[in-house]
Design an enzyme around this catalytic site. Structure first.
Site, PDB file in Angstrom:
ATOM      1  N   LYS A 163       0.881  -1.179   0.000  1.00  0.00           N
ATOM      2  CA  LYS A 163       0.000   0.000   0.000  1.00  0.00           C
ATOM      3  C   LYS A 163       0.914   1.224   0.000  1.00  0.00           C
ATOM      4  O   LYS A 163       1.324   1.710   1.067  1.00  0.00           O
ATOM      5  CB  LYS A 163      -0.899  -0.058   1.242  1.00  0.00           C
ATOM      6  CG  LYS A 163      -2.072   0.899   1.196  1.00  0.00           C
ATOM      7  CD  LYS A 163      -3.105   0.529   2.254  1.00  0.00           C
ATOM      8  CE  LYS A 163      -4.176   1.599   2.386  1.00  0.00           C
ATOM      9  NZ  LYS A 163      -5.012   1.776   1.201  1.00  0.00           N
TER      10      LYS A 163
HETATM   11  N1  PMP Z   1      -7.739  -2.582  -2.605  1.00  0.00           N
HETATM   12  C1  PMP Z   1      -7.217  -1.353  -2.630  1.00  0.00           C
HETATM   13  C2  PMP Z   1      -6.527  -0.880  -3.860  1.00  0.00           C
HETATM   14  C3  PMP Z   1      -7.319  -0.515  -1.513  1.00  0.00           C
HETATM   15  O1  PMP Z   1      -6.809   0.711  -1.531  1.00  0.00           O
HETATM   16  C4  PMP Z   1      -7.987  -0.994  -0.364  1.00  0.00           C
HETATM   17  C5  PMP Z   1      -8.131  -0.095   0.836  1.00  0.00           C
HETATM   18  N2  PMP Z   1      -7.010  -0.190   1.678  1.00  0.00           N
HETATM   19  C6  PMP Z   1      -8.513  -2.291  -0.382  1.00  0.00           C
HETATM   20  C7  PMP Z   1      -8.375  -3.067  -1.519  1.00  0.00           C
HETATM   21  C8  PMP Z   1      -9.185  -2.863   0.834  1.00  0.00           C
HETATM   22  O2  PMP Z   1      -8.242  -3.062   1.864  1.00  0.00           O
HETATM   23  P1  PMP Z   1      -8.638  -2.956   3.401  1.00  0.00           P
HETATM   24  O3  PMP Z   1      -9.774  -3.862   3.586  1.00  0.00           O
HETATM   25  O4  PMP Z   1      -7.413  -3.393   4.108  1.00  0.00           O
HETATM   26  O5  PMP Z   1      -8.977  -1.541   3.656  1.00  0.00           O
END
Ligand code: PMP
Length: 312
Positions: A163
């Site tokens: 991320k």
């Molecule tokens: N995919 C992307 C590209 C994201 O930015 C996110 C948000 N963090 C998610 C999936 C979902 O991840 P999470 O459940 O950890 O927020």
């Protein structure tokens, strides 16, 4: 407030490099490395109101991913997860929030420039009240999505499981196009034409009582909400299959939904004008939404381990 919009008005304090500073003093220099190249990593997690006060949802998983994302980009975050949890709790307490979204970011500051430059590693934590990304209406009635003309980058170009700041240019292009064309969210395909994910959400389908999602082989971020939903669905007795999802699978599904920290669990009701299932929130999605909500507010004992109380 429009769904998805953010208000910082209530935030008085920001945690920056070891201490809470007033909002107006939480600044960085225009020569900061991350501003130029996007090499920085961040997290997004939520603090929920529970009967025992505000609690962080799955903070350990978020901080594990934070450190892993940093390692991918050869950045060493100068704080342990324990120190970061203390810092997150401190900034929530200082702002007197009952519930909020929390954004830890690790970025490279100012020293010199050029992509090979070595710059100071800095960490900040923002917190602000943020209702669900796609709106309460979206959570109840479902959202209308479009398949994006922008393809999700694959992990041989940029690792999708990290991320990192600059990686979001792909999501920004996709969501901008979707909003321009009157949709609420974009769905990105991977390089092979299978479904990857939304601009900031993972995807699940329900077909004949079975739940299907994809994994990192399809260029996704491995979401913490995705992981929670897999566990909840399994505990509810559903079989959760992990495999490639084609657009036909989606159009033929009984139900489909997105998962993400900002969006939470959101039904997909339509894809480019084609209705999914009955075109609203299906019964399985509703059941999962309900348990997810109980897990976040402390109402289901099975998931108490997922909560870290801010005042404990
Ligand atoms: N995919 C992307 C590209 C994201 O930015 C996110 C948000 N963090 C998610 C999936 C979902 O991840 P999470 O459940 O950890 O927020």
């Amino acid at each position: 407030m429009r769904a998805g919009s953010v208000s910082f008005e209530q935030t008085k304090w920001v945690w920056m490099n070891g201490q809470c500073v007033p909002w107006t003093e939480a600044n960085i220099h225009v020569s900061a490395y991350t501003l130029h190249y996007g090499r920085g990593v961040f997290e997004g997690l939520r603090c929920y109101q529970t009967v025992s006060g505000p609690a962080l949802f799955r903070v350990d998983s978020h901080l594990d991913r934070f450190h892993a994302s940093a390692r991918t980009y050869r950045i060493e975050i100068p704080y342990t997860s324990g120190q970061l949890i203390d810092a997150i709790c401190e900034v929530i307490r200082r702002n007197e929030f009952e519930s909020c979204y929390v954004r830890p970011i690790c970025y490279l500051g100012s020293k010199n420039l050029g992509i090979r430059a070595t710059c100071p590693v800095e960490v900040a934590i923002l917190a602000w009240p943020w209702e669900t990304l796609l709106g309460d209406e979206g959570k109840e009635g479902g959202v209308r999505v479009t398949v994006s003309p922008w393809v999700k980058f694959n992990s041989r170009m940029i690792p999708t499981t990290a991320k990192a700041c600059g990686q979001y240019l792909n999501s920004i292009l996709a969501v901008g196009d979707a909003l321009d064309r009157g949709f609420e969210e974009a769905l990105l395909l991977d390089g092979d034409g299978f479904i990857a994910e939304g601009s900031g959400e993972n995807i699940f389908l329900v077909k004949n009582g079975q739940i299907v999602t994809n994994d990192e082989r399809h260029s996704i971020l491995l979401g913490v909400t995705r992981d929670a939903v897999i566990k909840i669905a399994s505990d509810l007795g559903y079989d959760v299959e992990m495999r490639a999802i084609s657009l036909d699978d989606l159009l033929d599904a009984d139900e489909a939904f997105f998962t993400g920290t900002a969006a939470e669990v959101v039904p997909i009701r339509e894809v480019d004008g084609s209705t999914i299932g009955q075109g609203g929130r299906g019964p399985v999605t509703k059941k999962i939404q309900n348990i997810f909500s109980l897990a976040t507010n402390g109402g289901d004992e099975r998931y108490h381990d997922w909560l870290h109380h801010v005042y404990s």
